[in-house]
Design a protein around this motif. Structure first.
Motif, PDB file in Angstrom:
ATOM      1  N   ALA A   1      10.516   5.091   5.116  1.00  0.00           N
ATOM      2  CA  ALA A   1      11.724   5.468   4.373  1.00  0.00           C
ATOM      3  C   ALA A   1      11.408   6.549   3.346  1.00  0.00           C
ATOM      4  O   ALA A   1      12.147   7.527   3.203  1.00  0.00           O
ATOM      5  CB  ALA A   1      12.326   4.241   3.691  1.00  0.00           C
ATOM      6  N   GLY A   2      10.316   6.375   2.613  1.00  0.00           N
ATOM      7  CA  GLY A   2       9.944   7.358   1.616  1.00  0.00           C
ATOM      8  C   GLY A   2       9.597   8.704   2.220  1.00  0.00           C
ATOM      9  O   GLY A   2       9.996   9.755   1.700  1.00  0.00           O
ATOM     10  N   VAL A   3       8.881   8.669   3.327  1.00  0.00           N
ATOM     11  CA  VAL A   3       8.530   9.915   4.022  1.00  0.00           C
ATOM     12  C   VAL A   3       9.786  10.602   4.543  1.00  0.00           C
ATOM     13  O   VAL A   3       9.941  11.825   4.443  1.00  0.00           O
ATOM     14  CB  VAL A   3       7.542   9.628   5.169  1.00  0.00           C
ATOM     15  N   ALA A   4      10.718   9.811   5.083  1.00  0.00           N
ATOM     16  CA  ALA A   4      11.967  10.380   5.593  1.00  0.00           C
ATOM     17  C   ALA A   4      12.794  11.025   4.484  1.00  0.00           C
ATOM     18  O   ALA A   4      13.554  11.964   4.740  1.00  0.00           O
ATOM     19  CB  ALA A   4      12.788   9.300   6.299  1.00  0.00           C
ATOM     20  N   ALA A   5      12.632  10.533   3.252  1.00  0.00           N
ATOM     21  CA  ALA A   5      13.315  11.142   2.111  1.00  0.00           C
ATOM     22  C   ALA A   5      12.637  12.437   1.685  1.00  0.00           C
ATOM     23  O   ALA A   5      13.187  13.180   0.866  1.00  0.00           O
ATOM     24  CB  ALA A   5      13.349  10.165   0.943  1.00  0.00           C
ATOM     25  N   GLY A   6      11.452  12.697   2.217  1.00  0.00           N
ATOM     26  CA  GLY A   6      10.708  13.901   1.870  1.00  0.00           C
ATOM     27  C   GLY A   6       9.788  13.721   0.684  1.00  0.00           C
ATOM     28  O   GLY A   6       9.219  14.697   0.180  1.00  0.00           O
ATOM     29  N   SER A   7       9.608  12.480   0.218  1.00  0.00           N
ATOM     30  CA  SER A   7       8.842  12.212  -0.994  1.00  0.00           C
ATOM     31  C   SER A   7       7.349  12.053  -0.709  1.00  0.00           C
ATOM     32  O   SER A   7       6.928  11.876   0.437  1.00  0.00           O
ATOM     33  CB  SER A   7       9.367  10.948  -1.673  1.00  0.00           C
ATOM     34  N   HIS A   8       6.568  12.106  -1.775  1.00  0.00           N
ATOM     35  CA  HIS A   8       5.127  11.859  -1.722  1.00  0.00           C
ATOM     36  C   HIS A   8       4.940  10.352  -1.846  1.00  0.00           C
ATOM     37  O   HIS A   8       5.223   9.774  -2.897  1.00  0.00           O
ATOM     38  CB  HIS A   8       4.444  12.592  -2.871  1.00  0.00           C
ATOM     39  N   VAL A   9       4.480   9.704  -0.790  1.00  0.00           N
ATOM     40  CA  VAL A   9       4.414   8.237  -0.772  1.00  0.00           C
ATOM     41  C   VAL A   9       3.000   7.754  -1.063  1.00  0.00           C
ATOM     42  O   VAL A   9       2.040   8.152  -0.396  1.00  0.00           O
ATOM     43  CB  VAL A   9       4.888   7.678   0.578  1.00  0.00           C
ATOM     44  N   LEU A  10       2.893   6.899  -2.072  1.00  0.00           N
ATOM     45  CA  LEU A  10       1.642   6.231  -2.389  1.00  0.00           C
ATOM     46  C   LEU A  10       1.732   4.803  -1.872  1.00  0.00           C
ATOM     47  O   LEU A  10       2.655   4.059  -2.223  1.00  0.00           O
ATOM     48  CB  LEU A  10       1.386   6.218  -3.898  1.00  0.00           C
ATOM     49  N   GLY A  11       0.791   4.425  -1.042  1.00  0.00           N
ATOM     50  CA  GLY A  11       0.798   3.111  -0.430  1.00  0.00           C
ATOM     51  C   GLY A  11      -0.072   2.123  -1.188  1.00  0.00           C
ATOM     52  O   GLY A  11      -1.265   2.354  -1.388  1.00  0.00           O
ATOM     53  N   PHE A  12       0.523   1.012  -1.609  1.00  0.00           N
ATOM     54  CA  PHE A  12      -0.186  -0.038  -2.341  1.00  0.00           C
ATOM     55  C   PHE A  12      -0.720  -1.053  -1.349  1.00  0.00           C
ATOM     56  O   PHE A  12       0.047  -1.671  -0.599  1.00  0.00           O
ATOM     57  CB  PHE A  12       0.764  -0.700  -3.341  1.00  0.00           C
ATOM     58  N   CYS A  13      -2.037  -1.231  -1.314  1.00  0.00           N
ATOM     59  CA  CYS A  13      -2.636  -2.094  -0.283  1.00  0.00           C
ATOM     60  C   CYS A  13      -3.752  -2.960  -0.858  1.00  0.00           C
ATOM     61  O   CYS A  13      -4.928  -2.792  -0.496  1.00  0.00           O
ATOM     62  CB  CYS A  13      -3.145  -1.254   0.884  1.00  0.00           C
ATOM     63  N   PRO A  14      -3.403  -3.908  -1.742  1.00  0.00           N
ATOM     64  CA  PRO A  14      -4.426  -4.829  -2.249  1.00  0.00           C
ATOM     65  C   PRO A  14      -4.896  -5.765  -1.137  1.00  0.00           C
ATOM     66  O   PRO A  14      -4.263  -5.879  -0.089  1.00  0.00           O
ATOM     67  CB  PRO A  14      -3.682  -5.597  -3.339  1.00  0.00           C
ATOM     68  N   ASP A  15      -6.013  -6.422  -1.382  1.00  0.00           N
ATOM     69  CA  ASP A  15      -6.529  -7.400  -0.426  1.00  0.00           C
ATOM     70  C   ASP A  15      -5.701  -8.670  -0.548  1.00  0.00           C
ATOM     71  O   ASP A  15      -5.920  -9.490  -1.434  1.00  0.00           O
ATOM     72  CB  ASP A  15      -8.002  -7.675  -0.715  1.00  0.00           C
ATOM     73  N   SER A  16      -4.699  -8.809   0.329  1.00  0.00           N
ATOM     74  CA  SER A  16      -3.745  -9.912   0.230  1.00  0.00           C
ATOM     75  C   SER A  16      -3.200 -10.212   1.615  1.00  0.00           C
ATOM     76  O   SER A  16      -2.994  -9.297   2.414  1.00  0.00           O
ATOM     77  CB  SER A  16      -2.600  -9.507  -0.703  1.00  0.00           C
ATOM     78  N   PRO A  17      -2.942 -11.489   1.928  1.00  0.00           N
ATOM     79  CA  PRO A  17      -2.422 -11.824   3.262  1.00  0.00           C
ATOM     80  C   PRO A  17      -1.021 -11.296   3.536  1.00  0.00           C
ATOM     81  O   PRO A  17      -0.598 -11.247   4.694  1.00  0.00           O
ATOM     82  CB  PRO A  17      -2.442 -13.360   3.280  1.00  0.00           C
ATOM     83  N   VAL A  18      -0.287 -10.901   2.491  1.00  0.00           N
ATOM     84  CA  VAL A  18       1.071 -10.395   2.710  1.00  0.00           C
ATOM     85  C   VAL A  18       1.162  -8.882   2.502  1.00  0.00           C
ATOM     86  O   VAL A  18       2.257  -8.329   2.487  1.00  0.00           O
ATOM     87  CB  VAL A  18       2.099 -11.114   1.810  1.00  0.00           C
ATOM     88  N   HIS A  19       0.006  -8.223   2.351  1.00  0.00           N
ATOM     89  CA  HIS A  19       0.000  -6.771   2.244  1.00  0.00           C
ATOM     90  C   HIS A  19      -0.687  -6.146   3.452  1.00  0.00           C
ATOM     91  O   HIS A  19      -1.483  -6.791   4.136  1.00  0.00           O
ATOM     92  CB  HIS A  19      -0.694  -6.316   0.959  1.00  0.00           C
ATOM     93  N   GLN A  20      -0.352  -4.895   3.704  1.00  0.00           N
ATOM     94  CA  GLN A  20      -0.892  -4.170   4.849  1.00  0.00           C
ATOM     95  C   GLN A  20      -2.186  -3.459   4.470  1.00  0.00           C
ATOM     96  O   GLN A  20      -2.484  -3.242   3.290  1.00  0.00           O
ATOM     97  CB  GLN A  20       0.134  -3.137   5.328  1.00  0.00           C
ATOM     98  N   SER A  21      -2.931  -3.061   5.495  1.00  0.00           N
ATOM     99  CA  SER A  21      -4.167  -2.317   5.258  1.00  0.00           C
ATOM    100  C   SER A  21      -3.858  -0.869   4.901  1.00  0.00           C
ATOM    101  O   SER A  21      -2.772  -0.350   5.197  1.00  0.00           O
ATOM    102  CB  SER A  21      -5.045  -2.350   6.507  1.00  0.00           C
ATOM    103  N   ALA A  22      -4.826  -0.206   4.287  1.00  0.00           N
ATOM    104  CA  ALA A  22      -4.679   1.221   3.993  1.00  0.00           C
ATOM    105  C   ALA A  22      -4.437   2.004   5.270  1.00  0.00           C
ATOM    106  O   ALA A  22      -3.610   2.923   5.304  1.00  0.00           O
ATOM    107  CB  ALA A  22      -5.921   1.731   3.270  1.00  0.00           C
ATOM    108  N   GLU A  23      -5.147   1.635   6.339  1.00  0.00           N
ATOM    109  CA  GLU A  23      -5.001   2.354   7.606  1.00  0.00           C
ATOM    110  C   GLU A  23      -3.588   2.258   8.143  1.00  0.00           C
ATOM    111  O   GLU A  23      -3.028   3.235   8.648  1.00  0.00           O
ATOM    112  CB  GLU A  23      -6.003   1.790   8.635  1.00  0.00           C
TER     113      GLU A  23
END
Length: 225
Positions: free
Chosen positions: A180-202
């Motif tokens: 969604a952020g990319v589609a808006a044309g924005s610079h997206v920073l992805g938050f990816c802590p080590d957590s079972p409900v968060h995604q990996s950096a990759e």
């Protein structure tokens, strides 16, 4: 040395970025799906539903349970979810101090742009003490024509702040939100802590995030020159 803003505005997602809500919300959903007869594991429920709009998953729920989720079911889900959030919700570690710092650097140019319904967003921001920081600049994807991964909520937020979305930074933690952020044309920073409900950096980089980070303490530095 004075920190200077690198972008025109900062647009925050809520769930998983400001509040540690995904495990609570998913726990309620897991229980209610089991009540409908779908005996999926908690881990499978997280993998299938975190970062997605529940109303958009009606087909898969009906396929697995034979039940079409309706307004009454959604009302009960939100009631049970909100009760649990009000009782147990916590802020993402470090985020309250980080948001206050960013609000100083970007006065009047930060917003919360979530895919969730407004009562949930406001309940959560009040619970962690950030409602006043975002008051008047809170946007719900459910009030837009299209929810994430469409860019609508970010476009509306940027327009309300009077900035070009291409000059804004978006803070997201899910592939759906990153898209969604990319589609808006924005610079997206992805938050990816080590957590079972968060995604990996990759995973977030593959969805289009420009960069990733794992600690909220890092974010003021990523948003300043």
């Amino acid at each position: 040395m004075v920190a200077l803003p690198k972008f025109s505005a900062v647009l925050f997602d809520c769930d998983g970025v400001l509040v540690d809500s995904e495990s609570i919300t998913n726990g309620v959903l897991h229980q209610m799906l089991q009540e409908l007869g779908w005996q999926l594991s908690a881990e499978e429920c997280i993998a299938r539903f975190v970062g997605k709009m529940l109303r958009d998953e009606a087909d898969v729920i009906e396929e697995q349970t034979g039940f079409r989720i309706d307004a009454e079911w959604m009302t009960e889900f939100r009631r049970r979810r909100n009760d649990q959030l009000a009782a147990s919700l916590q802020a993402i570690p470090g985020v309250v101090a980080a948001v206050h710092r960013i609000a100083e650097i970007y006065p009047g140019r930060i917003a919360c742009a979530s895919g969730a319904d407004r009562p949930k967003i406001e309940l959560q921001l009040r619970k962690i003490g950030l409602f006043d920081v975002f008051e008047g600049r809170i946007f719900s994807g459910m009030e837009q024509p299209n929810s994430k991964p469409a860019p609508d909520v970010y476009l509306v937020a940027a327009d309300s702040l009077g900035v070009d979305p291409a000059e804004a930074a978006v803070i997201e933690d899910s592939p759906t939100g990153v898209i969604a952020g990319v589609a808006a044309g924005s610079h997206v920073l992805g938050f990816c802590p080590d957590s079972p409900v968060h995604q990996s950096a990759e995973t977030l980089l593959a969805a289009g995030a420009a960069e990733t980070f794992t600690l909220m303490e890092q974010i003021p530095g990523l948003l300043t020159e």
